[in-house]
Design a protein around this motif. Structure first.
Motif, short mmCIF file in Angstrom:
data_model
loop_
_atom_site.label_atom_id
_atom_site.label_comp_id
_atom_site.label_asym_id
_atom_site.label_seq_id
_atom_site.Cartn_x
_atom_site.Cartn_y
_atom_site.Cartn_z
N GLU A 9 0.85 -1.20 0.00
CA GLU A 9 0.00 0.00 0.00
C GLU A 9 0.88 1.24 0.00
OE1 GLU A 9 -3.52 0.00 2.54
OE2 GLU A 9 -3.05 -2.10 2.99
N ILE A 10 0.59 2.14 -0.94
CA ILE A 10 1.30 3.41 -1.02
C ILE A 10 0.26 4.49 -1.24
CG2 ILE A 10 2.92 4.79 -2.36
CD1 ILE A 10 4.76 2.66 -2.20
N ASN A 11 0.20 5.45 -0.32
CA ASN A 11 -0.81 6.51 -0.38
C ASN A 11 -2.19 5.90 -0.53
OD1 ASN A 11 1.22 8.47 -0.11
ND2 ASN A 11 1.59 8.46 -2.31
N ASP A 12 -2.89 6.21 -1.60
CA ASP A 12 -4.25 5.70 -1.80
C ASP A 12 -4.31 4.54 -2.79
OD1 ASP A 12 -5.32 7.57 -0.07
OD2 ASP A 12 -5.64 9.05 -1.66
N GLY A 13 -3.19 3.90 -3.05
CA GLY A 13 -3.18 2.83 -4.04
C GLY A 13 -2.27 1.68 -3.65
N LEU A 14 -2.05 0.80 -4.59
CA LEU A 14 -1.18 -0.35 -4.40
C LEU A 14 -0.08 -0.32 -5.45
CD1 LEU A 14 -3.97 -3.03 -3.90
CD2 LEU A 14 -2.52 -2.05 -2.12
N LEU A 15 1.08 -0.85 -5.07
CA LEU A 15 2.24 -0.87 -5.96
C LEU A 15 2.78 -2.29 -6.02
CD1 LEU A 15 4.49 0.74 -7.53
CD2 LEU A 15 5.71 0.79 -5.35
N PHE A 16 3.03 -2.79 -7.24
CA PHE A 16 3.69 -4.08 -7.39
C PHE A 16 5.16 -3.89 -7.01
CE2 PHE A 16 0.03 -5.07 -9.98
CZ PHE A 16 -0.13 -6.44 -9.79
N THR A 17 5.66 -4.77 -6.17
CA THR A 17 7.06 -4.69 -5.75
C THR A 17 7.96 -5.57 -6.61
OG1 THR A 17 6.77 -6.47 -4.14
CG2 THR A 17 6.44 -4.19 -3.37
N SER A 18 7.34 -6.46 -7.40
CA SER A 18 8.11 -7.34 -8.27
C SER A 18 7.21 -7.82 -9.40
CB SER A 18 8.65 -8.54 -7.48
OG SER A 18 7.58 -9.31 -6.96
N ASP A 19 7.83 -8.46 -10.38
CA ASP A 19 7.05 -9.04 -11.46
C ASP A 19 6.15 -10.12 -10.89
OD1 ASP A 19 8.37 -7.44 -13.28
OD2 ASP A 19 9.74 -9.01 -13.93
N TYR A 20 5.00 -10.31 -11.51
CA TYR A 20 4.07 -11.34 -11.07
C TYR A 20 3.42 -11.94 -12.30
CZ TYR A 20 0.49 -13.82 -8.52
OH TYR A 20 -0.31 -14.81 -8.01
N ILE A 21 3.42 -13.25 -12.41
CA ILE A 21 2.82 -13.92 -13.55
C ILE A 21 1.39 -14.31 -13.19
CG2 ILE A 21 2.93 -15.92 -15.08
CD1 ILE A 21 5.98 -15.89 -14.64
N PHE A 22 0.44 -13.80 -13.97
CA PHE A 22 -0.97 -14.11 -13.77
C PHE A 22 -1.35 -15.30 -14.64
CE2 PHE A 22 -0.70 -9.76 -12.35
CZ PHE A 22 -1.57 -9.73 -11.28
N SER A 23 -2.43 -15.96 -14.29
CA SER A 23 -2.89 -17.12 -15.06
C SER A 23 -3.51 -16.71 -16.40
CB SER A 23 -3.88 -17.93 -14.24
OG SER A 23 -5.01 -17.13 -13.90
N SER A 24 -3.92 -15.46 -16.51
CA SER A 24 -4.51 -14.98 -17.75
C SER A 24 -4.45 -13.45 -17.78
CB SER A 24 -5.98 -15.42 -17.87
OG SER A 24 -6.77 -14.73 -16.92
N VAL A 25 -4.64 -12.89 -18.98
CA VAL A 25 -4.66 -11.43 -19.09
C VAL A 25 -5.87 -10.85 -18.36
CG1 VAL A 25 -3.30 -11.33 -21.20
CG2 VAL A 25 -5.77 -11.51 -21.38
N SER A 26 -6.97 -11.61 -18.30
CA SER A 26 -8.15 -11.14 -17.59
C SER A 26 -7.95 -11.16 -16.08
CB SER A 26 -9.38 -11.96 -17.98
OG SER A 26 -9.71 -11.68 -19.34
N ALA A 27 -7.20 -12.14 -15.57
CA ALA A 27 -6.89 -12.17 -14.14
C ALA A 27 -6.04 -10.96 -13.76
CB ALA A 27 -6.18 -13.46 -13.77
N ALA A 28 -5.10 -10.61 -14.62
CA ALA A 28 -4.27 -9.43 -14.37
C ALA A 28 -5.13 -8.16 -14.40
CB ALA A 28 -3.16 -9.34 -15.41
N ALA A 29 -6.01 -8.06 -15.38
CA ALA A 29 -6.88 -6.89 -15.49
C ALA A 29 -7.81 -6.77 -14.29
CB ALA A 29 -7.70 -6.97 -16.79
#
Length: 70
Positions: A9-29
């Protein structure tokens, strides 16, 4: 993802701290938008094409034939 430290959590949002592989483009979205999402039409390339348009163009390119291509 928060518990594992992949998102912080950073301010009012979230930040990815590293790469993350999702199972699909829709899961990422869905993760990014916080709601159900069709990643094939949500994600866009810098030239404005959707992921679906890019994918269709990639799949329409004929494969190389190793016996005739040098």
């Amino acid at each position: 993802m928060l518990a594992k430290g992949i998102l912080v959590e950073i301010n009012d949002g979230l930040l990815f701290t590293s790469d993350y592989i999702f199972s699909s483009v829709s899961a990422a979205a869905a993760t990014v938008t916080g709601a159900a999402a069709n990643g094939r039409i949500l994600w866009r390339l810098p030239d404005g094409r959707t992921y679906a348009e890019w994918e269709e163009a990639e799949n329409s390119t004929p494969p190389l034939n190793p016996e005739t291509e040098f």
